[in-house]
Enzyme design. Structure first.
Site, mmCIF file in Angstrom:
data_model
loop_
_atom_site.group_PDB
_atom_site.id
_atom_site.type_symbol
_atom_site.label_atom_id
_atom_site.label_comp_id
_atom_site.label_asym_id
_atom_site.label_seq_id
_atom_site.Cartn_x
_atom_site.Cartn_y
_atom_site.Cartn_z
ATOM 1 N N GLU A 197 -29.213 42.442 42.363
ATOM 2 C CA GLU A 197 -30.200 42.633 43.244
ATOM 3 C C GLU A 197 -29.906 43.433 44.455
ATOM 4 O O GLU A 197 -30.675 44.465 44.831
ATOM 5 C CB GLU A 197 -30.708 41.249 44.115
ATOM 6 N N HIS A 217 -30.381 47.180 43.477
ATOM 7 C CA HIS A 217 -31.790 47.611 43.868
ATOM 8 C C HIS A 217 -31.946 48.244 45.443
ATOM 9 O O HIS A 217 -32.243 49.324 45.709
ATOM 10 C CB HIS A 217 -32.753 46.889 43.706
#
Length: 334
Positions: free
Chosen positions: A182, A185
């Protein structure tokens, strides 16, 4: 962050119901989930797990392009060639979208902190430090679907959400790899295109006007880019886990794992399964079927992701990154 990135770590998927993104594996145009994983699995009952990062390499000068996947670079250039896409995204996905998503998660999840699920907080803090970026807020949300996603809008502090079923499925090291995915990103500033892609994944066809516009003109290109971006973020997971088996194990568990059988899964066997998929799809007919199978997926197939991360872990590029970081850490310690 300049725009609204929503991202997920689950299985490959197409259209989803609202607010579900994944890092993942399977594909059903109406459902999805995903993850990254490794090693033997202990039952995740409770959070009494000590985290030791003394031996971990911290990438103090890490830049996103140091680990960005070539397909991510290539498809990003293609998206930038679409006139006005970035401006359109900023105009359509403004403060109202941000407020809706923020309040939805604050109202239905538990905010992780030093005093709330502190070991999860430590996992996130360590992963962010290794990747050389500021840690976002982290929420845990009750859900039977293993999943994780990220939101960052309009310069506000981004946040990551993980589902309770994902916490139950993974070891702590695997869960940290998911958090690192995550963070990838955010590190790569995947931005407005990630938001567009996730809106599609969440069910853009239900949004009057906007959904139909995006779906008809941009869906295939956005999904092609998103699949490439997922490969980049799997690399971020490896940079934090520093063991390819951890990342591959997450993918394997998302493909066919559960808490009751997780300790019986075999990473090496899953990698061999990935190689057999390559062999089966190497003929002209196999290539066509494989392309048709993946064209409308938001995530690459888990076996392909496993093979990709295994290959990158053996690459000179990865070894050079580690060597440079080790040398820099040594200088810092002196």
């Amino acid at each position: 962050m300049a725009s609204v990135p929503l991202f997920s770590l689950c299985l490959p998927h197409g259209k989803l119901s609202p607010l579900s993104f994944s890092y993942g594996i399977s594909d059903n145009l109406r459902s999805a989930s995903a993850s990254v994983g490794f090693s033997s699995v202990k039952k995740n009952r409770g959070f009494r797990v000590s985290v030791c990062r003394a031996a971990s390499v911290v990438f103090r000068d890490l830049d996103a392009d140091d680990f960005r996947h070539p397909l991510d670079k290539q498809n990003t250039l293609l998206l930038r060639a679409i006139p006005g896409l970035n401006e359109l995204g900023k105009a359509l996905l403004g403060s109202m979208t941000e407020q809706i998503m923020l309040l939805e998660n604050i109202g239905t999840s538990v905010l992780v902190s030093k005093t709330q699920l502190s070991e999860l907080h430590q996992l996130m803090t360590e992963a962010a430090e290794i990747l050389n970026l500021e840690a976002p807020d982290l929420y845990v949300r009750q859900s039977p679907v293993p999943n994780a996603y990220t939101l960052a809008i309009s310069g506000k502090k981004p946040f990551v959400v993980v589902h309770t079923s994902l916490v139950e499925l993974l070891t702590r090291k695997e869960l940290q790899a998911v958090l690192a995915h995550e963070l990838g990103h955010l590190k790569c500033d995947h931005g407005v295109w990630l938001t567009f892609a996730n809106i599609l994944t969440l069910g853009a066809y239900t949004v009057p006007g906007l959904g139909r516009l995006i779906a008809q003109s941009l869906e295939e290109q956005l999904f092609r880019w998103l699949r490439a971006a997922e490969l980049t973020c799997d690399r971020a997971a490896l940079l934090v886990a520093q063991d390819p088996k951890v990342v591959i194990s997450v993918l394997m568990k998302l493909a066919g794992g559960s808490p009751s059988i997780a300790d019986q899964l075999n990473v090496d066997a899953f990698l061999e399964q990935a190689r057999s998929y390559d062999r089966a799809s190497s003929s002209p007919v196999g290539w066509y079927i494989r392309n048709a199978q993946t064209r409308q997926l938001s995530h690459p197939l888990p076996v392909l992701r496993a093979r990709e991360i295994d290959e990158w872990s053996r690459s000179q590029e990865y070894r050079t990154l580690l060597k440079r970081a080790i040398q820099m850490n040594a200088v810092q310690n002196v």
